[in-house]
Design a protein around this motif. Sequence first.
Motif, PDB file in Angstrom:
ATOM      1  N   ARG A 175       5.069   1.899 -17.896  1.00  0.00           N
ATOM      2  CA  ARG A 175       6.279   1.340 -18.288  1.00  0.00           C
ATOM      3  C   ARG A 175       6.560  -0.117 -18.801  1.00  0.00           C
ATOM      4  N   ASP A 176       5.597  -0.888 -18.662  1.00  0.00           N
ATOM      5  CA  ASP A 176       5.821  -2.209 -18.686  1.00  0.00           C
ATOM      6  C   ASP A 176       4.346  -2.702 -19.207  1.00  0.00           C
ATOM      7  N   ASP A 177       4.062  -3.165 -20.459  1.00  0.00           N
ATOM      8  CA  ASP A 177       2.918  -3.652 -20.857  1.00  0.00           C
ATOM      9  C   ASP A 177       2.491  -4.951 -20.319  1.00  0.00           C
ATOM     10  N   LYS A 178       3.423  -5.724 -20.147  1.00  0.00           N
ATOM     11  CA  LYS A 178       3.253  -7.210 -19.422  1.00  0.00           C
ATOM     12  C   LYS A 178       2.485  -7.008 -18.078  1.00  0.00           C
ATOM     13  N   TYR A 179       2.623  -5.998 -17.465  1.00  0.00           N
ATOM     14  CA  TYR A 179       1.987  -5.914 -15.989  1.00  0.00           C
ATOM     15  C   TYR A 179       0.716  -5.427 -16.302  1.00  0.00           C
ATOM     16  N   THR A 180      -0.081  -6.408 -16.046  1.00  0.00           N
ATOM     17  CA  THR A 180      -1.513  -6.381 -16.239  1.00  0.00           C
ATOM     18  C   THR A 180      -2.649  -6.335 -14.871  1.00  0.00           C
ATOM     19  N   CYS A 181      -1.926  -6.750 -13.724  1.00  0.00           N
ATOM     20  CA  CYS A 181      -2.694  -6.738 -12.616  1.00  0.00           C
ATOM     21  C   CYS A 181      -2.811  -5.821 -11.572  1.00  0.00           C
ATOM     22  N   LEU A 182      -2.770  -4.423 -12.186  1.00  0.00           N
ATOM     23  CA  LEU A 182      -2.694  -3.173 -11.475  1.00  0.00           C
ATOM     24  C   LEU A 182      -4.270  -3.394 -10.417  1.00  0.00           C
ATOM     25  N   PRO A 183      -4.247  -3.171  -9.237  1.00  0.00           N
ATOM     26  CA  PRO A 183      -5.552  -3.219  -8.658  1.00  0.00           C
ATOM     27  C   PRO A 183      -6.347  -1.791  -8.984  1.00  0.00           C
ATOM     28  N   THR A 184      -7.489  -1.699  -8.886  1.00  0.00           N
ATOM     29  CA  THR A 184      -8.202  -0.560  -9.111  1.00  0.00           C
ATOM     30  C   THR A 184      -8.295   0.254  -7.893  1.00  0.00           C
ATOM     31  N   THR A 185      -9.030   1.326  -8.089  1.00  0.00           N
ATOM     32  CA  THR A 185      -8.890   2.244  -6.693  1.00  0.00           C
ATOM     33  C   THR A 185      -9.887   1.417  -5.580  1.00  0.00           C
ATOM     34  N   THR A 186     -10.934   1.100  -6.237  1.00  0.00           N
ATOM     35  CA  THR A 186     -11.715   0.422  -5.053  1.00  0.00           C
ATOM     36  C   THR A 186     -10.789  -0.893  -4.282  1.00  0.00           C
ATOM     37  N   GLN A 187     -10.225  -1.548  -5.246  1.00  0.00           N
ATOM     38  CA  GLN A 187      -9.475  -2.745  -4.374  1.00  0.00           C
ATOM     39  C   GLN A 187      -8.248  -2.166  -3.376  1.00  0.00           C
ATOM     40  N   TRP A 188      -7.671  -1.091  -3.857  1.00  0.00           N
ATOM     41  CA  TRP A 188      -6.740  -0.509  -2.950  1.00  0.00           C
ATOM     42  C   TRP A 188      -7.367   0.056  -1.660  1.00  0.00           C
ATOM     43  N   GLU A 189      -8.460   0.641  -1.885  1.00  0.00           N
ATOM     44  CA  GLU A 189      -9.324   0.903  -0.565  1.00  0.00           C
ATOM     45  C   GLU A 189      -9.744  -0.223   0.545  1.00  0.00           C
ATOM     46  N   PHE A 190     -10.408  -1.249  -0.487  1.00  0.00           N
ATOM     47  CA  PHE A 190     -10.458  -2.480   0.494  1.00  0.00           C
ATOM     48  C   PHE A 190      -9.128  -2.986   1.062  1.00  0.00           C
ATOM     49  N   ILE A 210       0.862  -1.225   0.070  1.00  0.00           N
ATOM     50  CA  ILE A 210      -0.089   0.012   0.067  1.00  0.00           C
ATOM     51  C   ILE A 210       0.923   1.282   0.188  1.00  0.00           C
ATOM     52  N   SER A 211       1.945   1.272   0.485  1.00  0.00           N
ATOM     53  CA  SER A 211       2.824   2.229   0.691  1.00  0.00           C
ATOM     54  C   SER A 211       3.581   2.617  -0.404  1.00  0.00           C
ATOM     55  N   TYR A 212       3.529   1.564  -1.497  1.00  0.00           N
ATOM     56  CA  TYR A 212       4.000   1.925  -3.031  1.00  0.00           C
ATOM     57  C   TYR A 212       2.903   2.101  -4.059  1.00  0.00           C
ATOM     58  N   LYS A 213       1.658   2.215  -3.414  1.00  0.00           N
ATOM     59  CA  LYS A 213       0.925   2.495  -4.355  1.00  0.00           C
ATOM     60  C   LYS A 213       0.918   3.379  -5.768  1.00  0.00           C
ATOM     61  N   GLU A 214       1.722   4.295  -5.539  1.00  0.00           N
ATOM     62  CA  GLU A 214       1.881   5.247  -6.692  1.00  0.00           C
ATOM     63  C   GLU A 214       3.167   4.755  -7.586  1.00  0.00           C
ATOM     64  N   VAL A 215       4.056   3.887  -7.193  1.00  0.00           N
ATOM     65  CA  VAL A 215       4.903   3.144  -7.708  1.00  0.00           C
ATOM     66  C   VAL A 215       4.258   2.013  -8.828  1.00  0.00           C
ATOM     67  N   PHE A 216       3.178   1.303  -8.258  1.00  0.00           N
ATOM     68  CA  PHE A 216       2.735   0.214  -8.964  1.00  0.00           C
ATOM     69  C   PHE A 216       1.898   1.030 -10.369  1.00  0.00           C
ATOM     70  N   CYS A 217       1.264   2.150  -9.834  1.00  0.00           N
ATOM     71  CA  CYS A 217       0.753   2.955 -10.904  1.00  0.00           C
ATOM     72  C   CYS A 217       1.631   3.358 -11.992  1.00  0.00           C
ATOM     73  N   ARG A 218       2.664   3.976 -11.680  1.00  0.00           N
ATOM     74  CA  ARG A 218       3.753   4.493 -12.556  1.00  0.00           C
ATOM     75  C   ARG A 218       4.191   3.222 -13.464  1.00  0.00           C
ATOM     76  N   LEU A 219       4.425   2.132 -12.690  1.00  0.00           N
ATOM     77  CA  LEU A 219       4.883   1.086 -13.512  1.00  0.00           C
ATOM     78  C   LEU A 219       3.971   0.490 -14.810  1.00  0.00           C
ATOM     79  N   LYS A 220       2.554   0.804 -14.337  1.00  0.00           N
ATOM     80  CA  LYS A 220       1.793   0.314 -15.498  1.00  0.00           C
ATOM     81  C   LYS A 220       1.992   0.808 -16.703  1.00  0.00           C
TER      82      LYS A 220
END
Length: 687
Positions: free
Chosen positions: A384-399, A372-382
């Motif tokens: 930069r890497d087309d193979k990364y397809t499992c980024l959580p949604t905003t709702t999933q982060w809140e949950f 959770i502390s690296y939420k912004e990093v995961f979003c940025r990497l989305k």
Amino acid sequence: MGDDIGSHQSRSHPIGNSTQSNEIESPNPEGSFPNENVIEEDVGDHTESTTQGGRLKSVVWNHFKKIQVNGEDKAQCNYCKKLLGGKSKNGTRHLHLHMESCIQRKISLRGQKLITSKMVKGKQEMTTTIYDPEFAKKELAQAIIMHEYPLSIVDHLGFKKYSFALQPLFKVPSRNTMKKEIFKMYDVEKTVALKLMDTNEGRVAITTDMWTASNQKKGYMAITAHYIDHSWNLQSRILRFIYVPTPHTSERLSTVLVGCLLDWNIDGKLSTITLDNCSTNDSMIEKIKNKLHLGSLLKDGSLLHMRCYGLEVVKDGVEKIRDSVAYWTATPKRVEKFKETTKQLRMTCTKSLCLDCPTRWNSTYKMLDIAISYKEVFCRLKHRDDKYTCLPTTTQWEFASEVCEKLKIFNSVTELFSGTNYPTANLYFPKVCEINLAISNWLTSSNVVIQRMATKMMDKFKCYWSVIHDIMGVATILDPRYKMSLLEYYYQKLYPADAFHETRRIRKLCYDLFSDYELKSKESTSSPFEDINSYVVDDSLNDFDAFVKSQKRAKTTHLESELDLYLEEDILPRTSDFDILMWWKLNGVKYPTLQKIAKDVLAIPISSVASESAFSTGGRILSPHRNRLHWQTLEALMCVRSWLWSEENKGLSSKGMEDYGNLLDEIDFEDEDEQLPSGATHGLEDD
């Protein structure tokens, strides 16, 4: 360097052979030995001995052994093993010269002292010590055991050179010799541990768990004993780390466990057995009861089974985060890319991503907390890497944030239960009650997924709570800071309509235990002359005996017993430095019977973490490069390691037991233990 010290244990010691030897071993005032010609010819000074044929024989042969090498007579020095000419025509002058210069002989026979330094009250002081190669070998074996060094360390050139630099006279033993030394140490330390267990007056709690070594595909059972010793220190000892062949049925597991209890003579002094939650273990407990004498157990075995604390973690709602963590920790290249992005965003968090074990609450909490502390990093990497397809949604982060917050309590409790210093039983009850209350609150959450999670958790928790509830309640009463007050406080929250009944039930259990202990104490101190006119007891009146016993319990509860006095006293103020074991140690004169109960109950563990921690050690010892290690050698290493560390830390903790293991990743060139040393069976079963 190739000679094995252990192979020379049977050599004769010339000092005590005769007065002749004693004469020749005494140096002259100048520090050298008498001239060899004088030694040979001066019969009056006992420098020669007579053989059966009346022929004079030089006393120098007290220090040499005549052997044959390739058909030739050789004289082998008893100390340094050097070979010299041993034919009669060679004489003995060269033997005397060697004996005069042999450093190994001077140290072995004259106890040459070495100057060393040591710390005394914070100051460095010089002292003297005597070099003992056997003691050095024993210390090397202890180091290998305690710090999980590979046995092959004795073959490493660097270690040999290092040993030579420290003590040129020490010849590093072979691996076989070290194995023999380890088994010898196992026998000695087991005898000491058996004596400690046998002299322990209180009951013993057992934790046990199964582990399958991935490198061997073999199952091992770790059996750990917990008790409070005569000094009121909480002790923990591994009794067995035994290979159990498949199938791991409840019958086979119960047979192995009961066999261990009988071998250690603790079958009649058990308090509880803590097991993981599974149907096999439930069936196993019933079979164990059938193999033991229930009359010797607490409440006839009704309190024997303790379920290990543990709940199945939620899976819904956090898969995307788990998948994201798994993706960015899968390869070194991805890890590096994640770190670069973290630096670009100037993140203050420096923790590394960690993938959880889905069956452990605390690991899932830590995974979510860091991710959770690296939420912004995961979003940025989305981007930069087309193979990364499992980024959580905003709702999933809140949950995930909500789940993480709710799992925080589990993390704190798990850290308490799994601590290096295993806690006493009085600490469990309030923590478990807090978990119960938390789950109850989650059942009314507005989030449907949280509700579903809480429902599953509550089902699991009820099974666990129903087993540990009673004995943990007694442990709470035995805490002078809580007594009945803490039970009343929590039961009003947990059982609003039935708090009085639940509180009274635990109170009655406490009085029943007190009555049983008091009766047992009176029986043990009864006169030895009471049974002189005894007669055969009618077995048909066994039910009558039980009836009389229950009546005594009822009468006892109406008397002003020490339990009544204890409960009537005000509770102590809660302080962070309160030592409950020391309190009961000091108050035994006032509450002798309660002290015995406290000694047995407070040692009961609520978690099998003590046995589980042995598996991480076993996994390091049984590394992929040592997967042919014989199970008896593995057991000797595991058990002696537990006993040595317990002695090193005076039984107060297992500190140091998890600090080592990295060296075990190094490759061994040969199998370390394909065969056991001769005679190293220790009475273990053949499977």
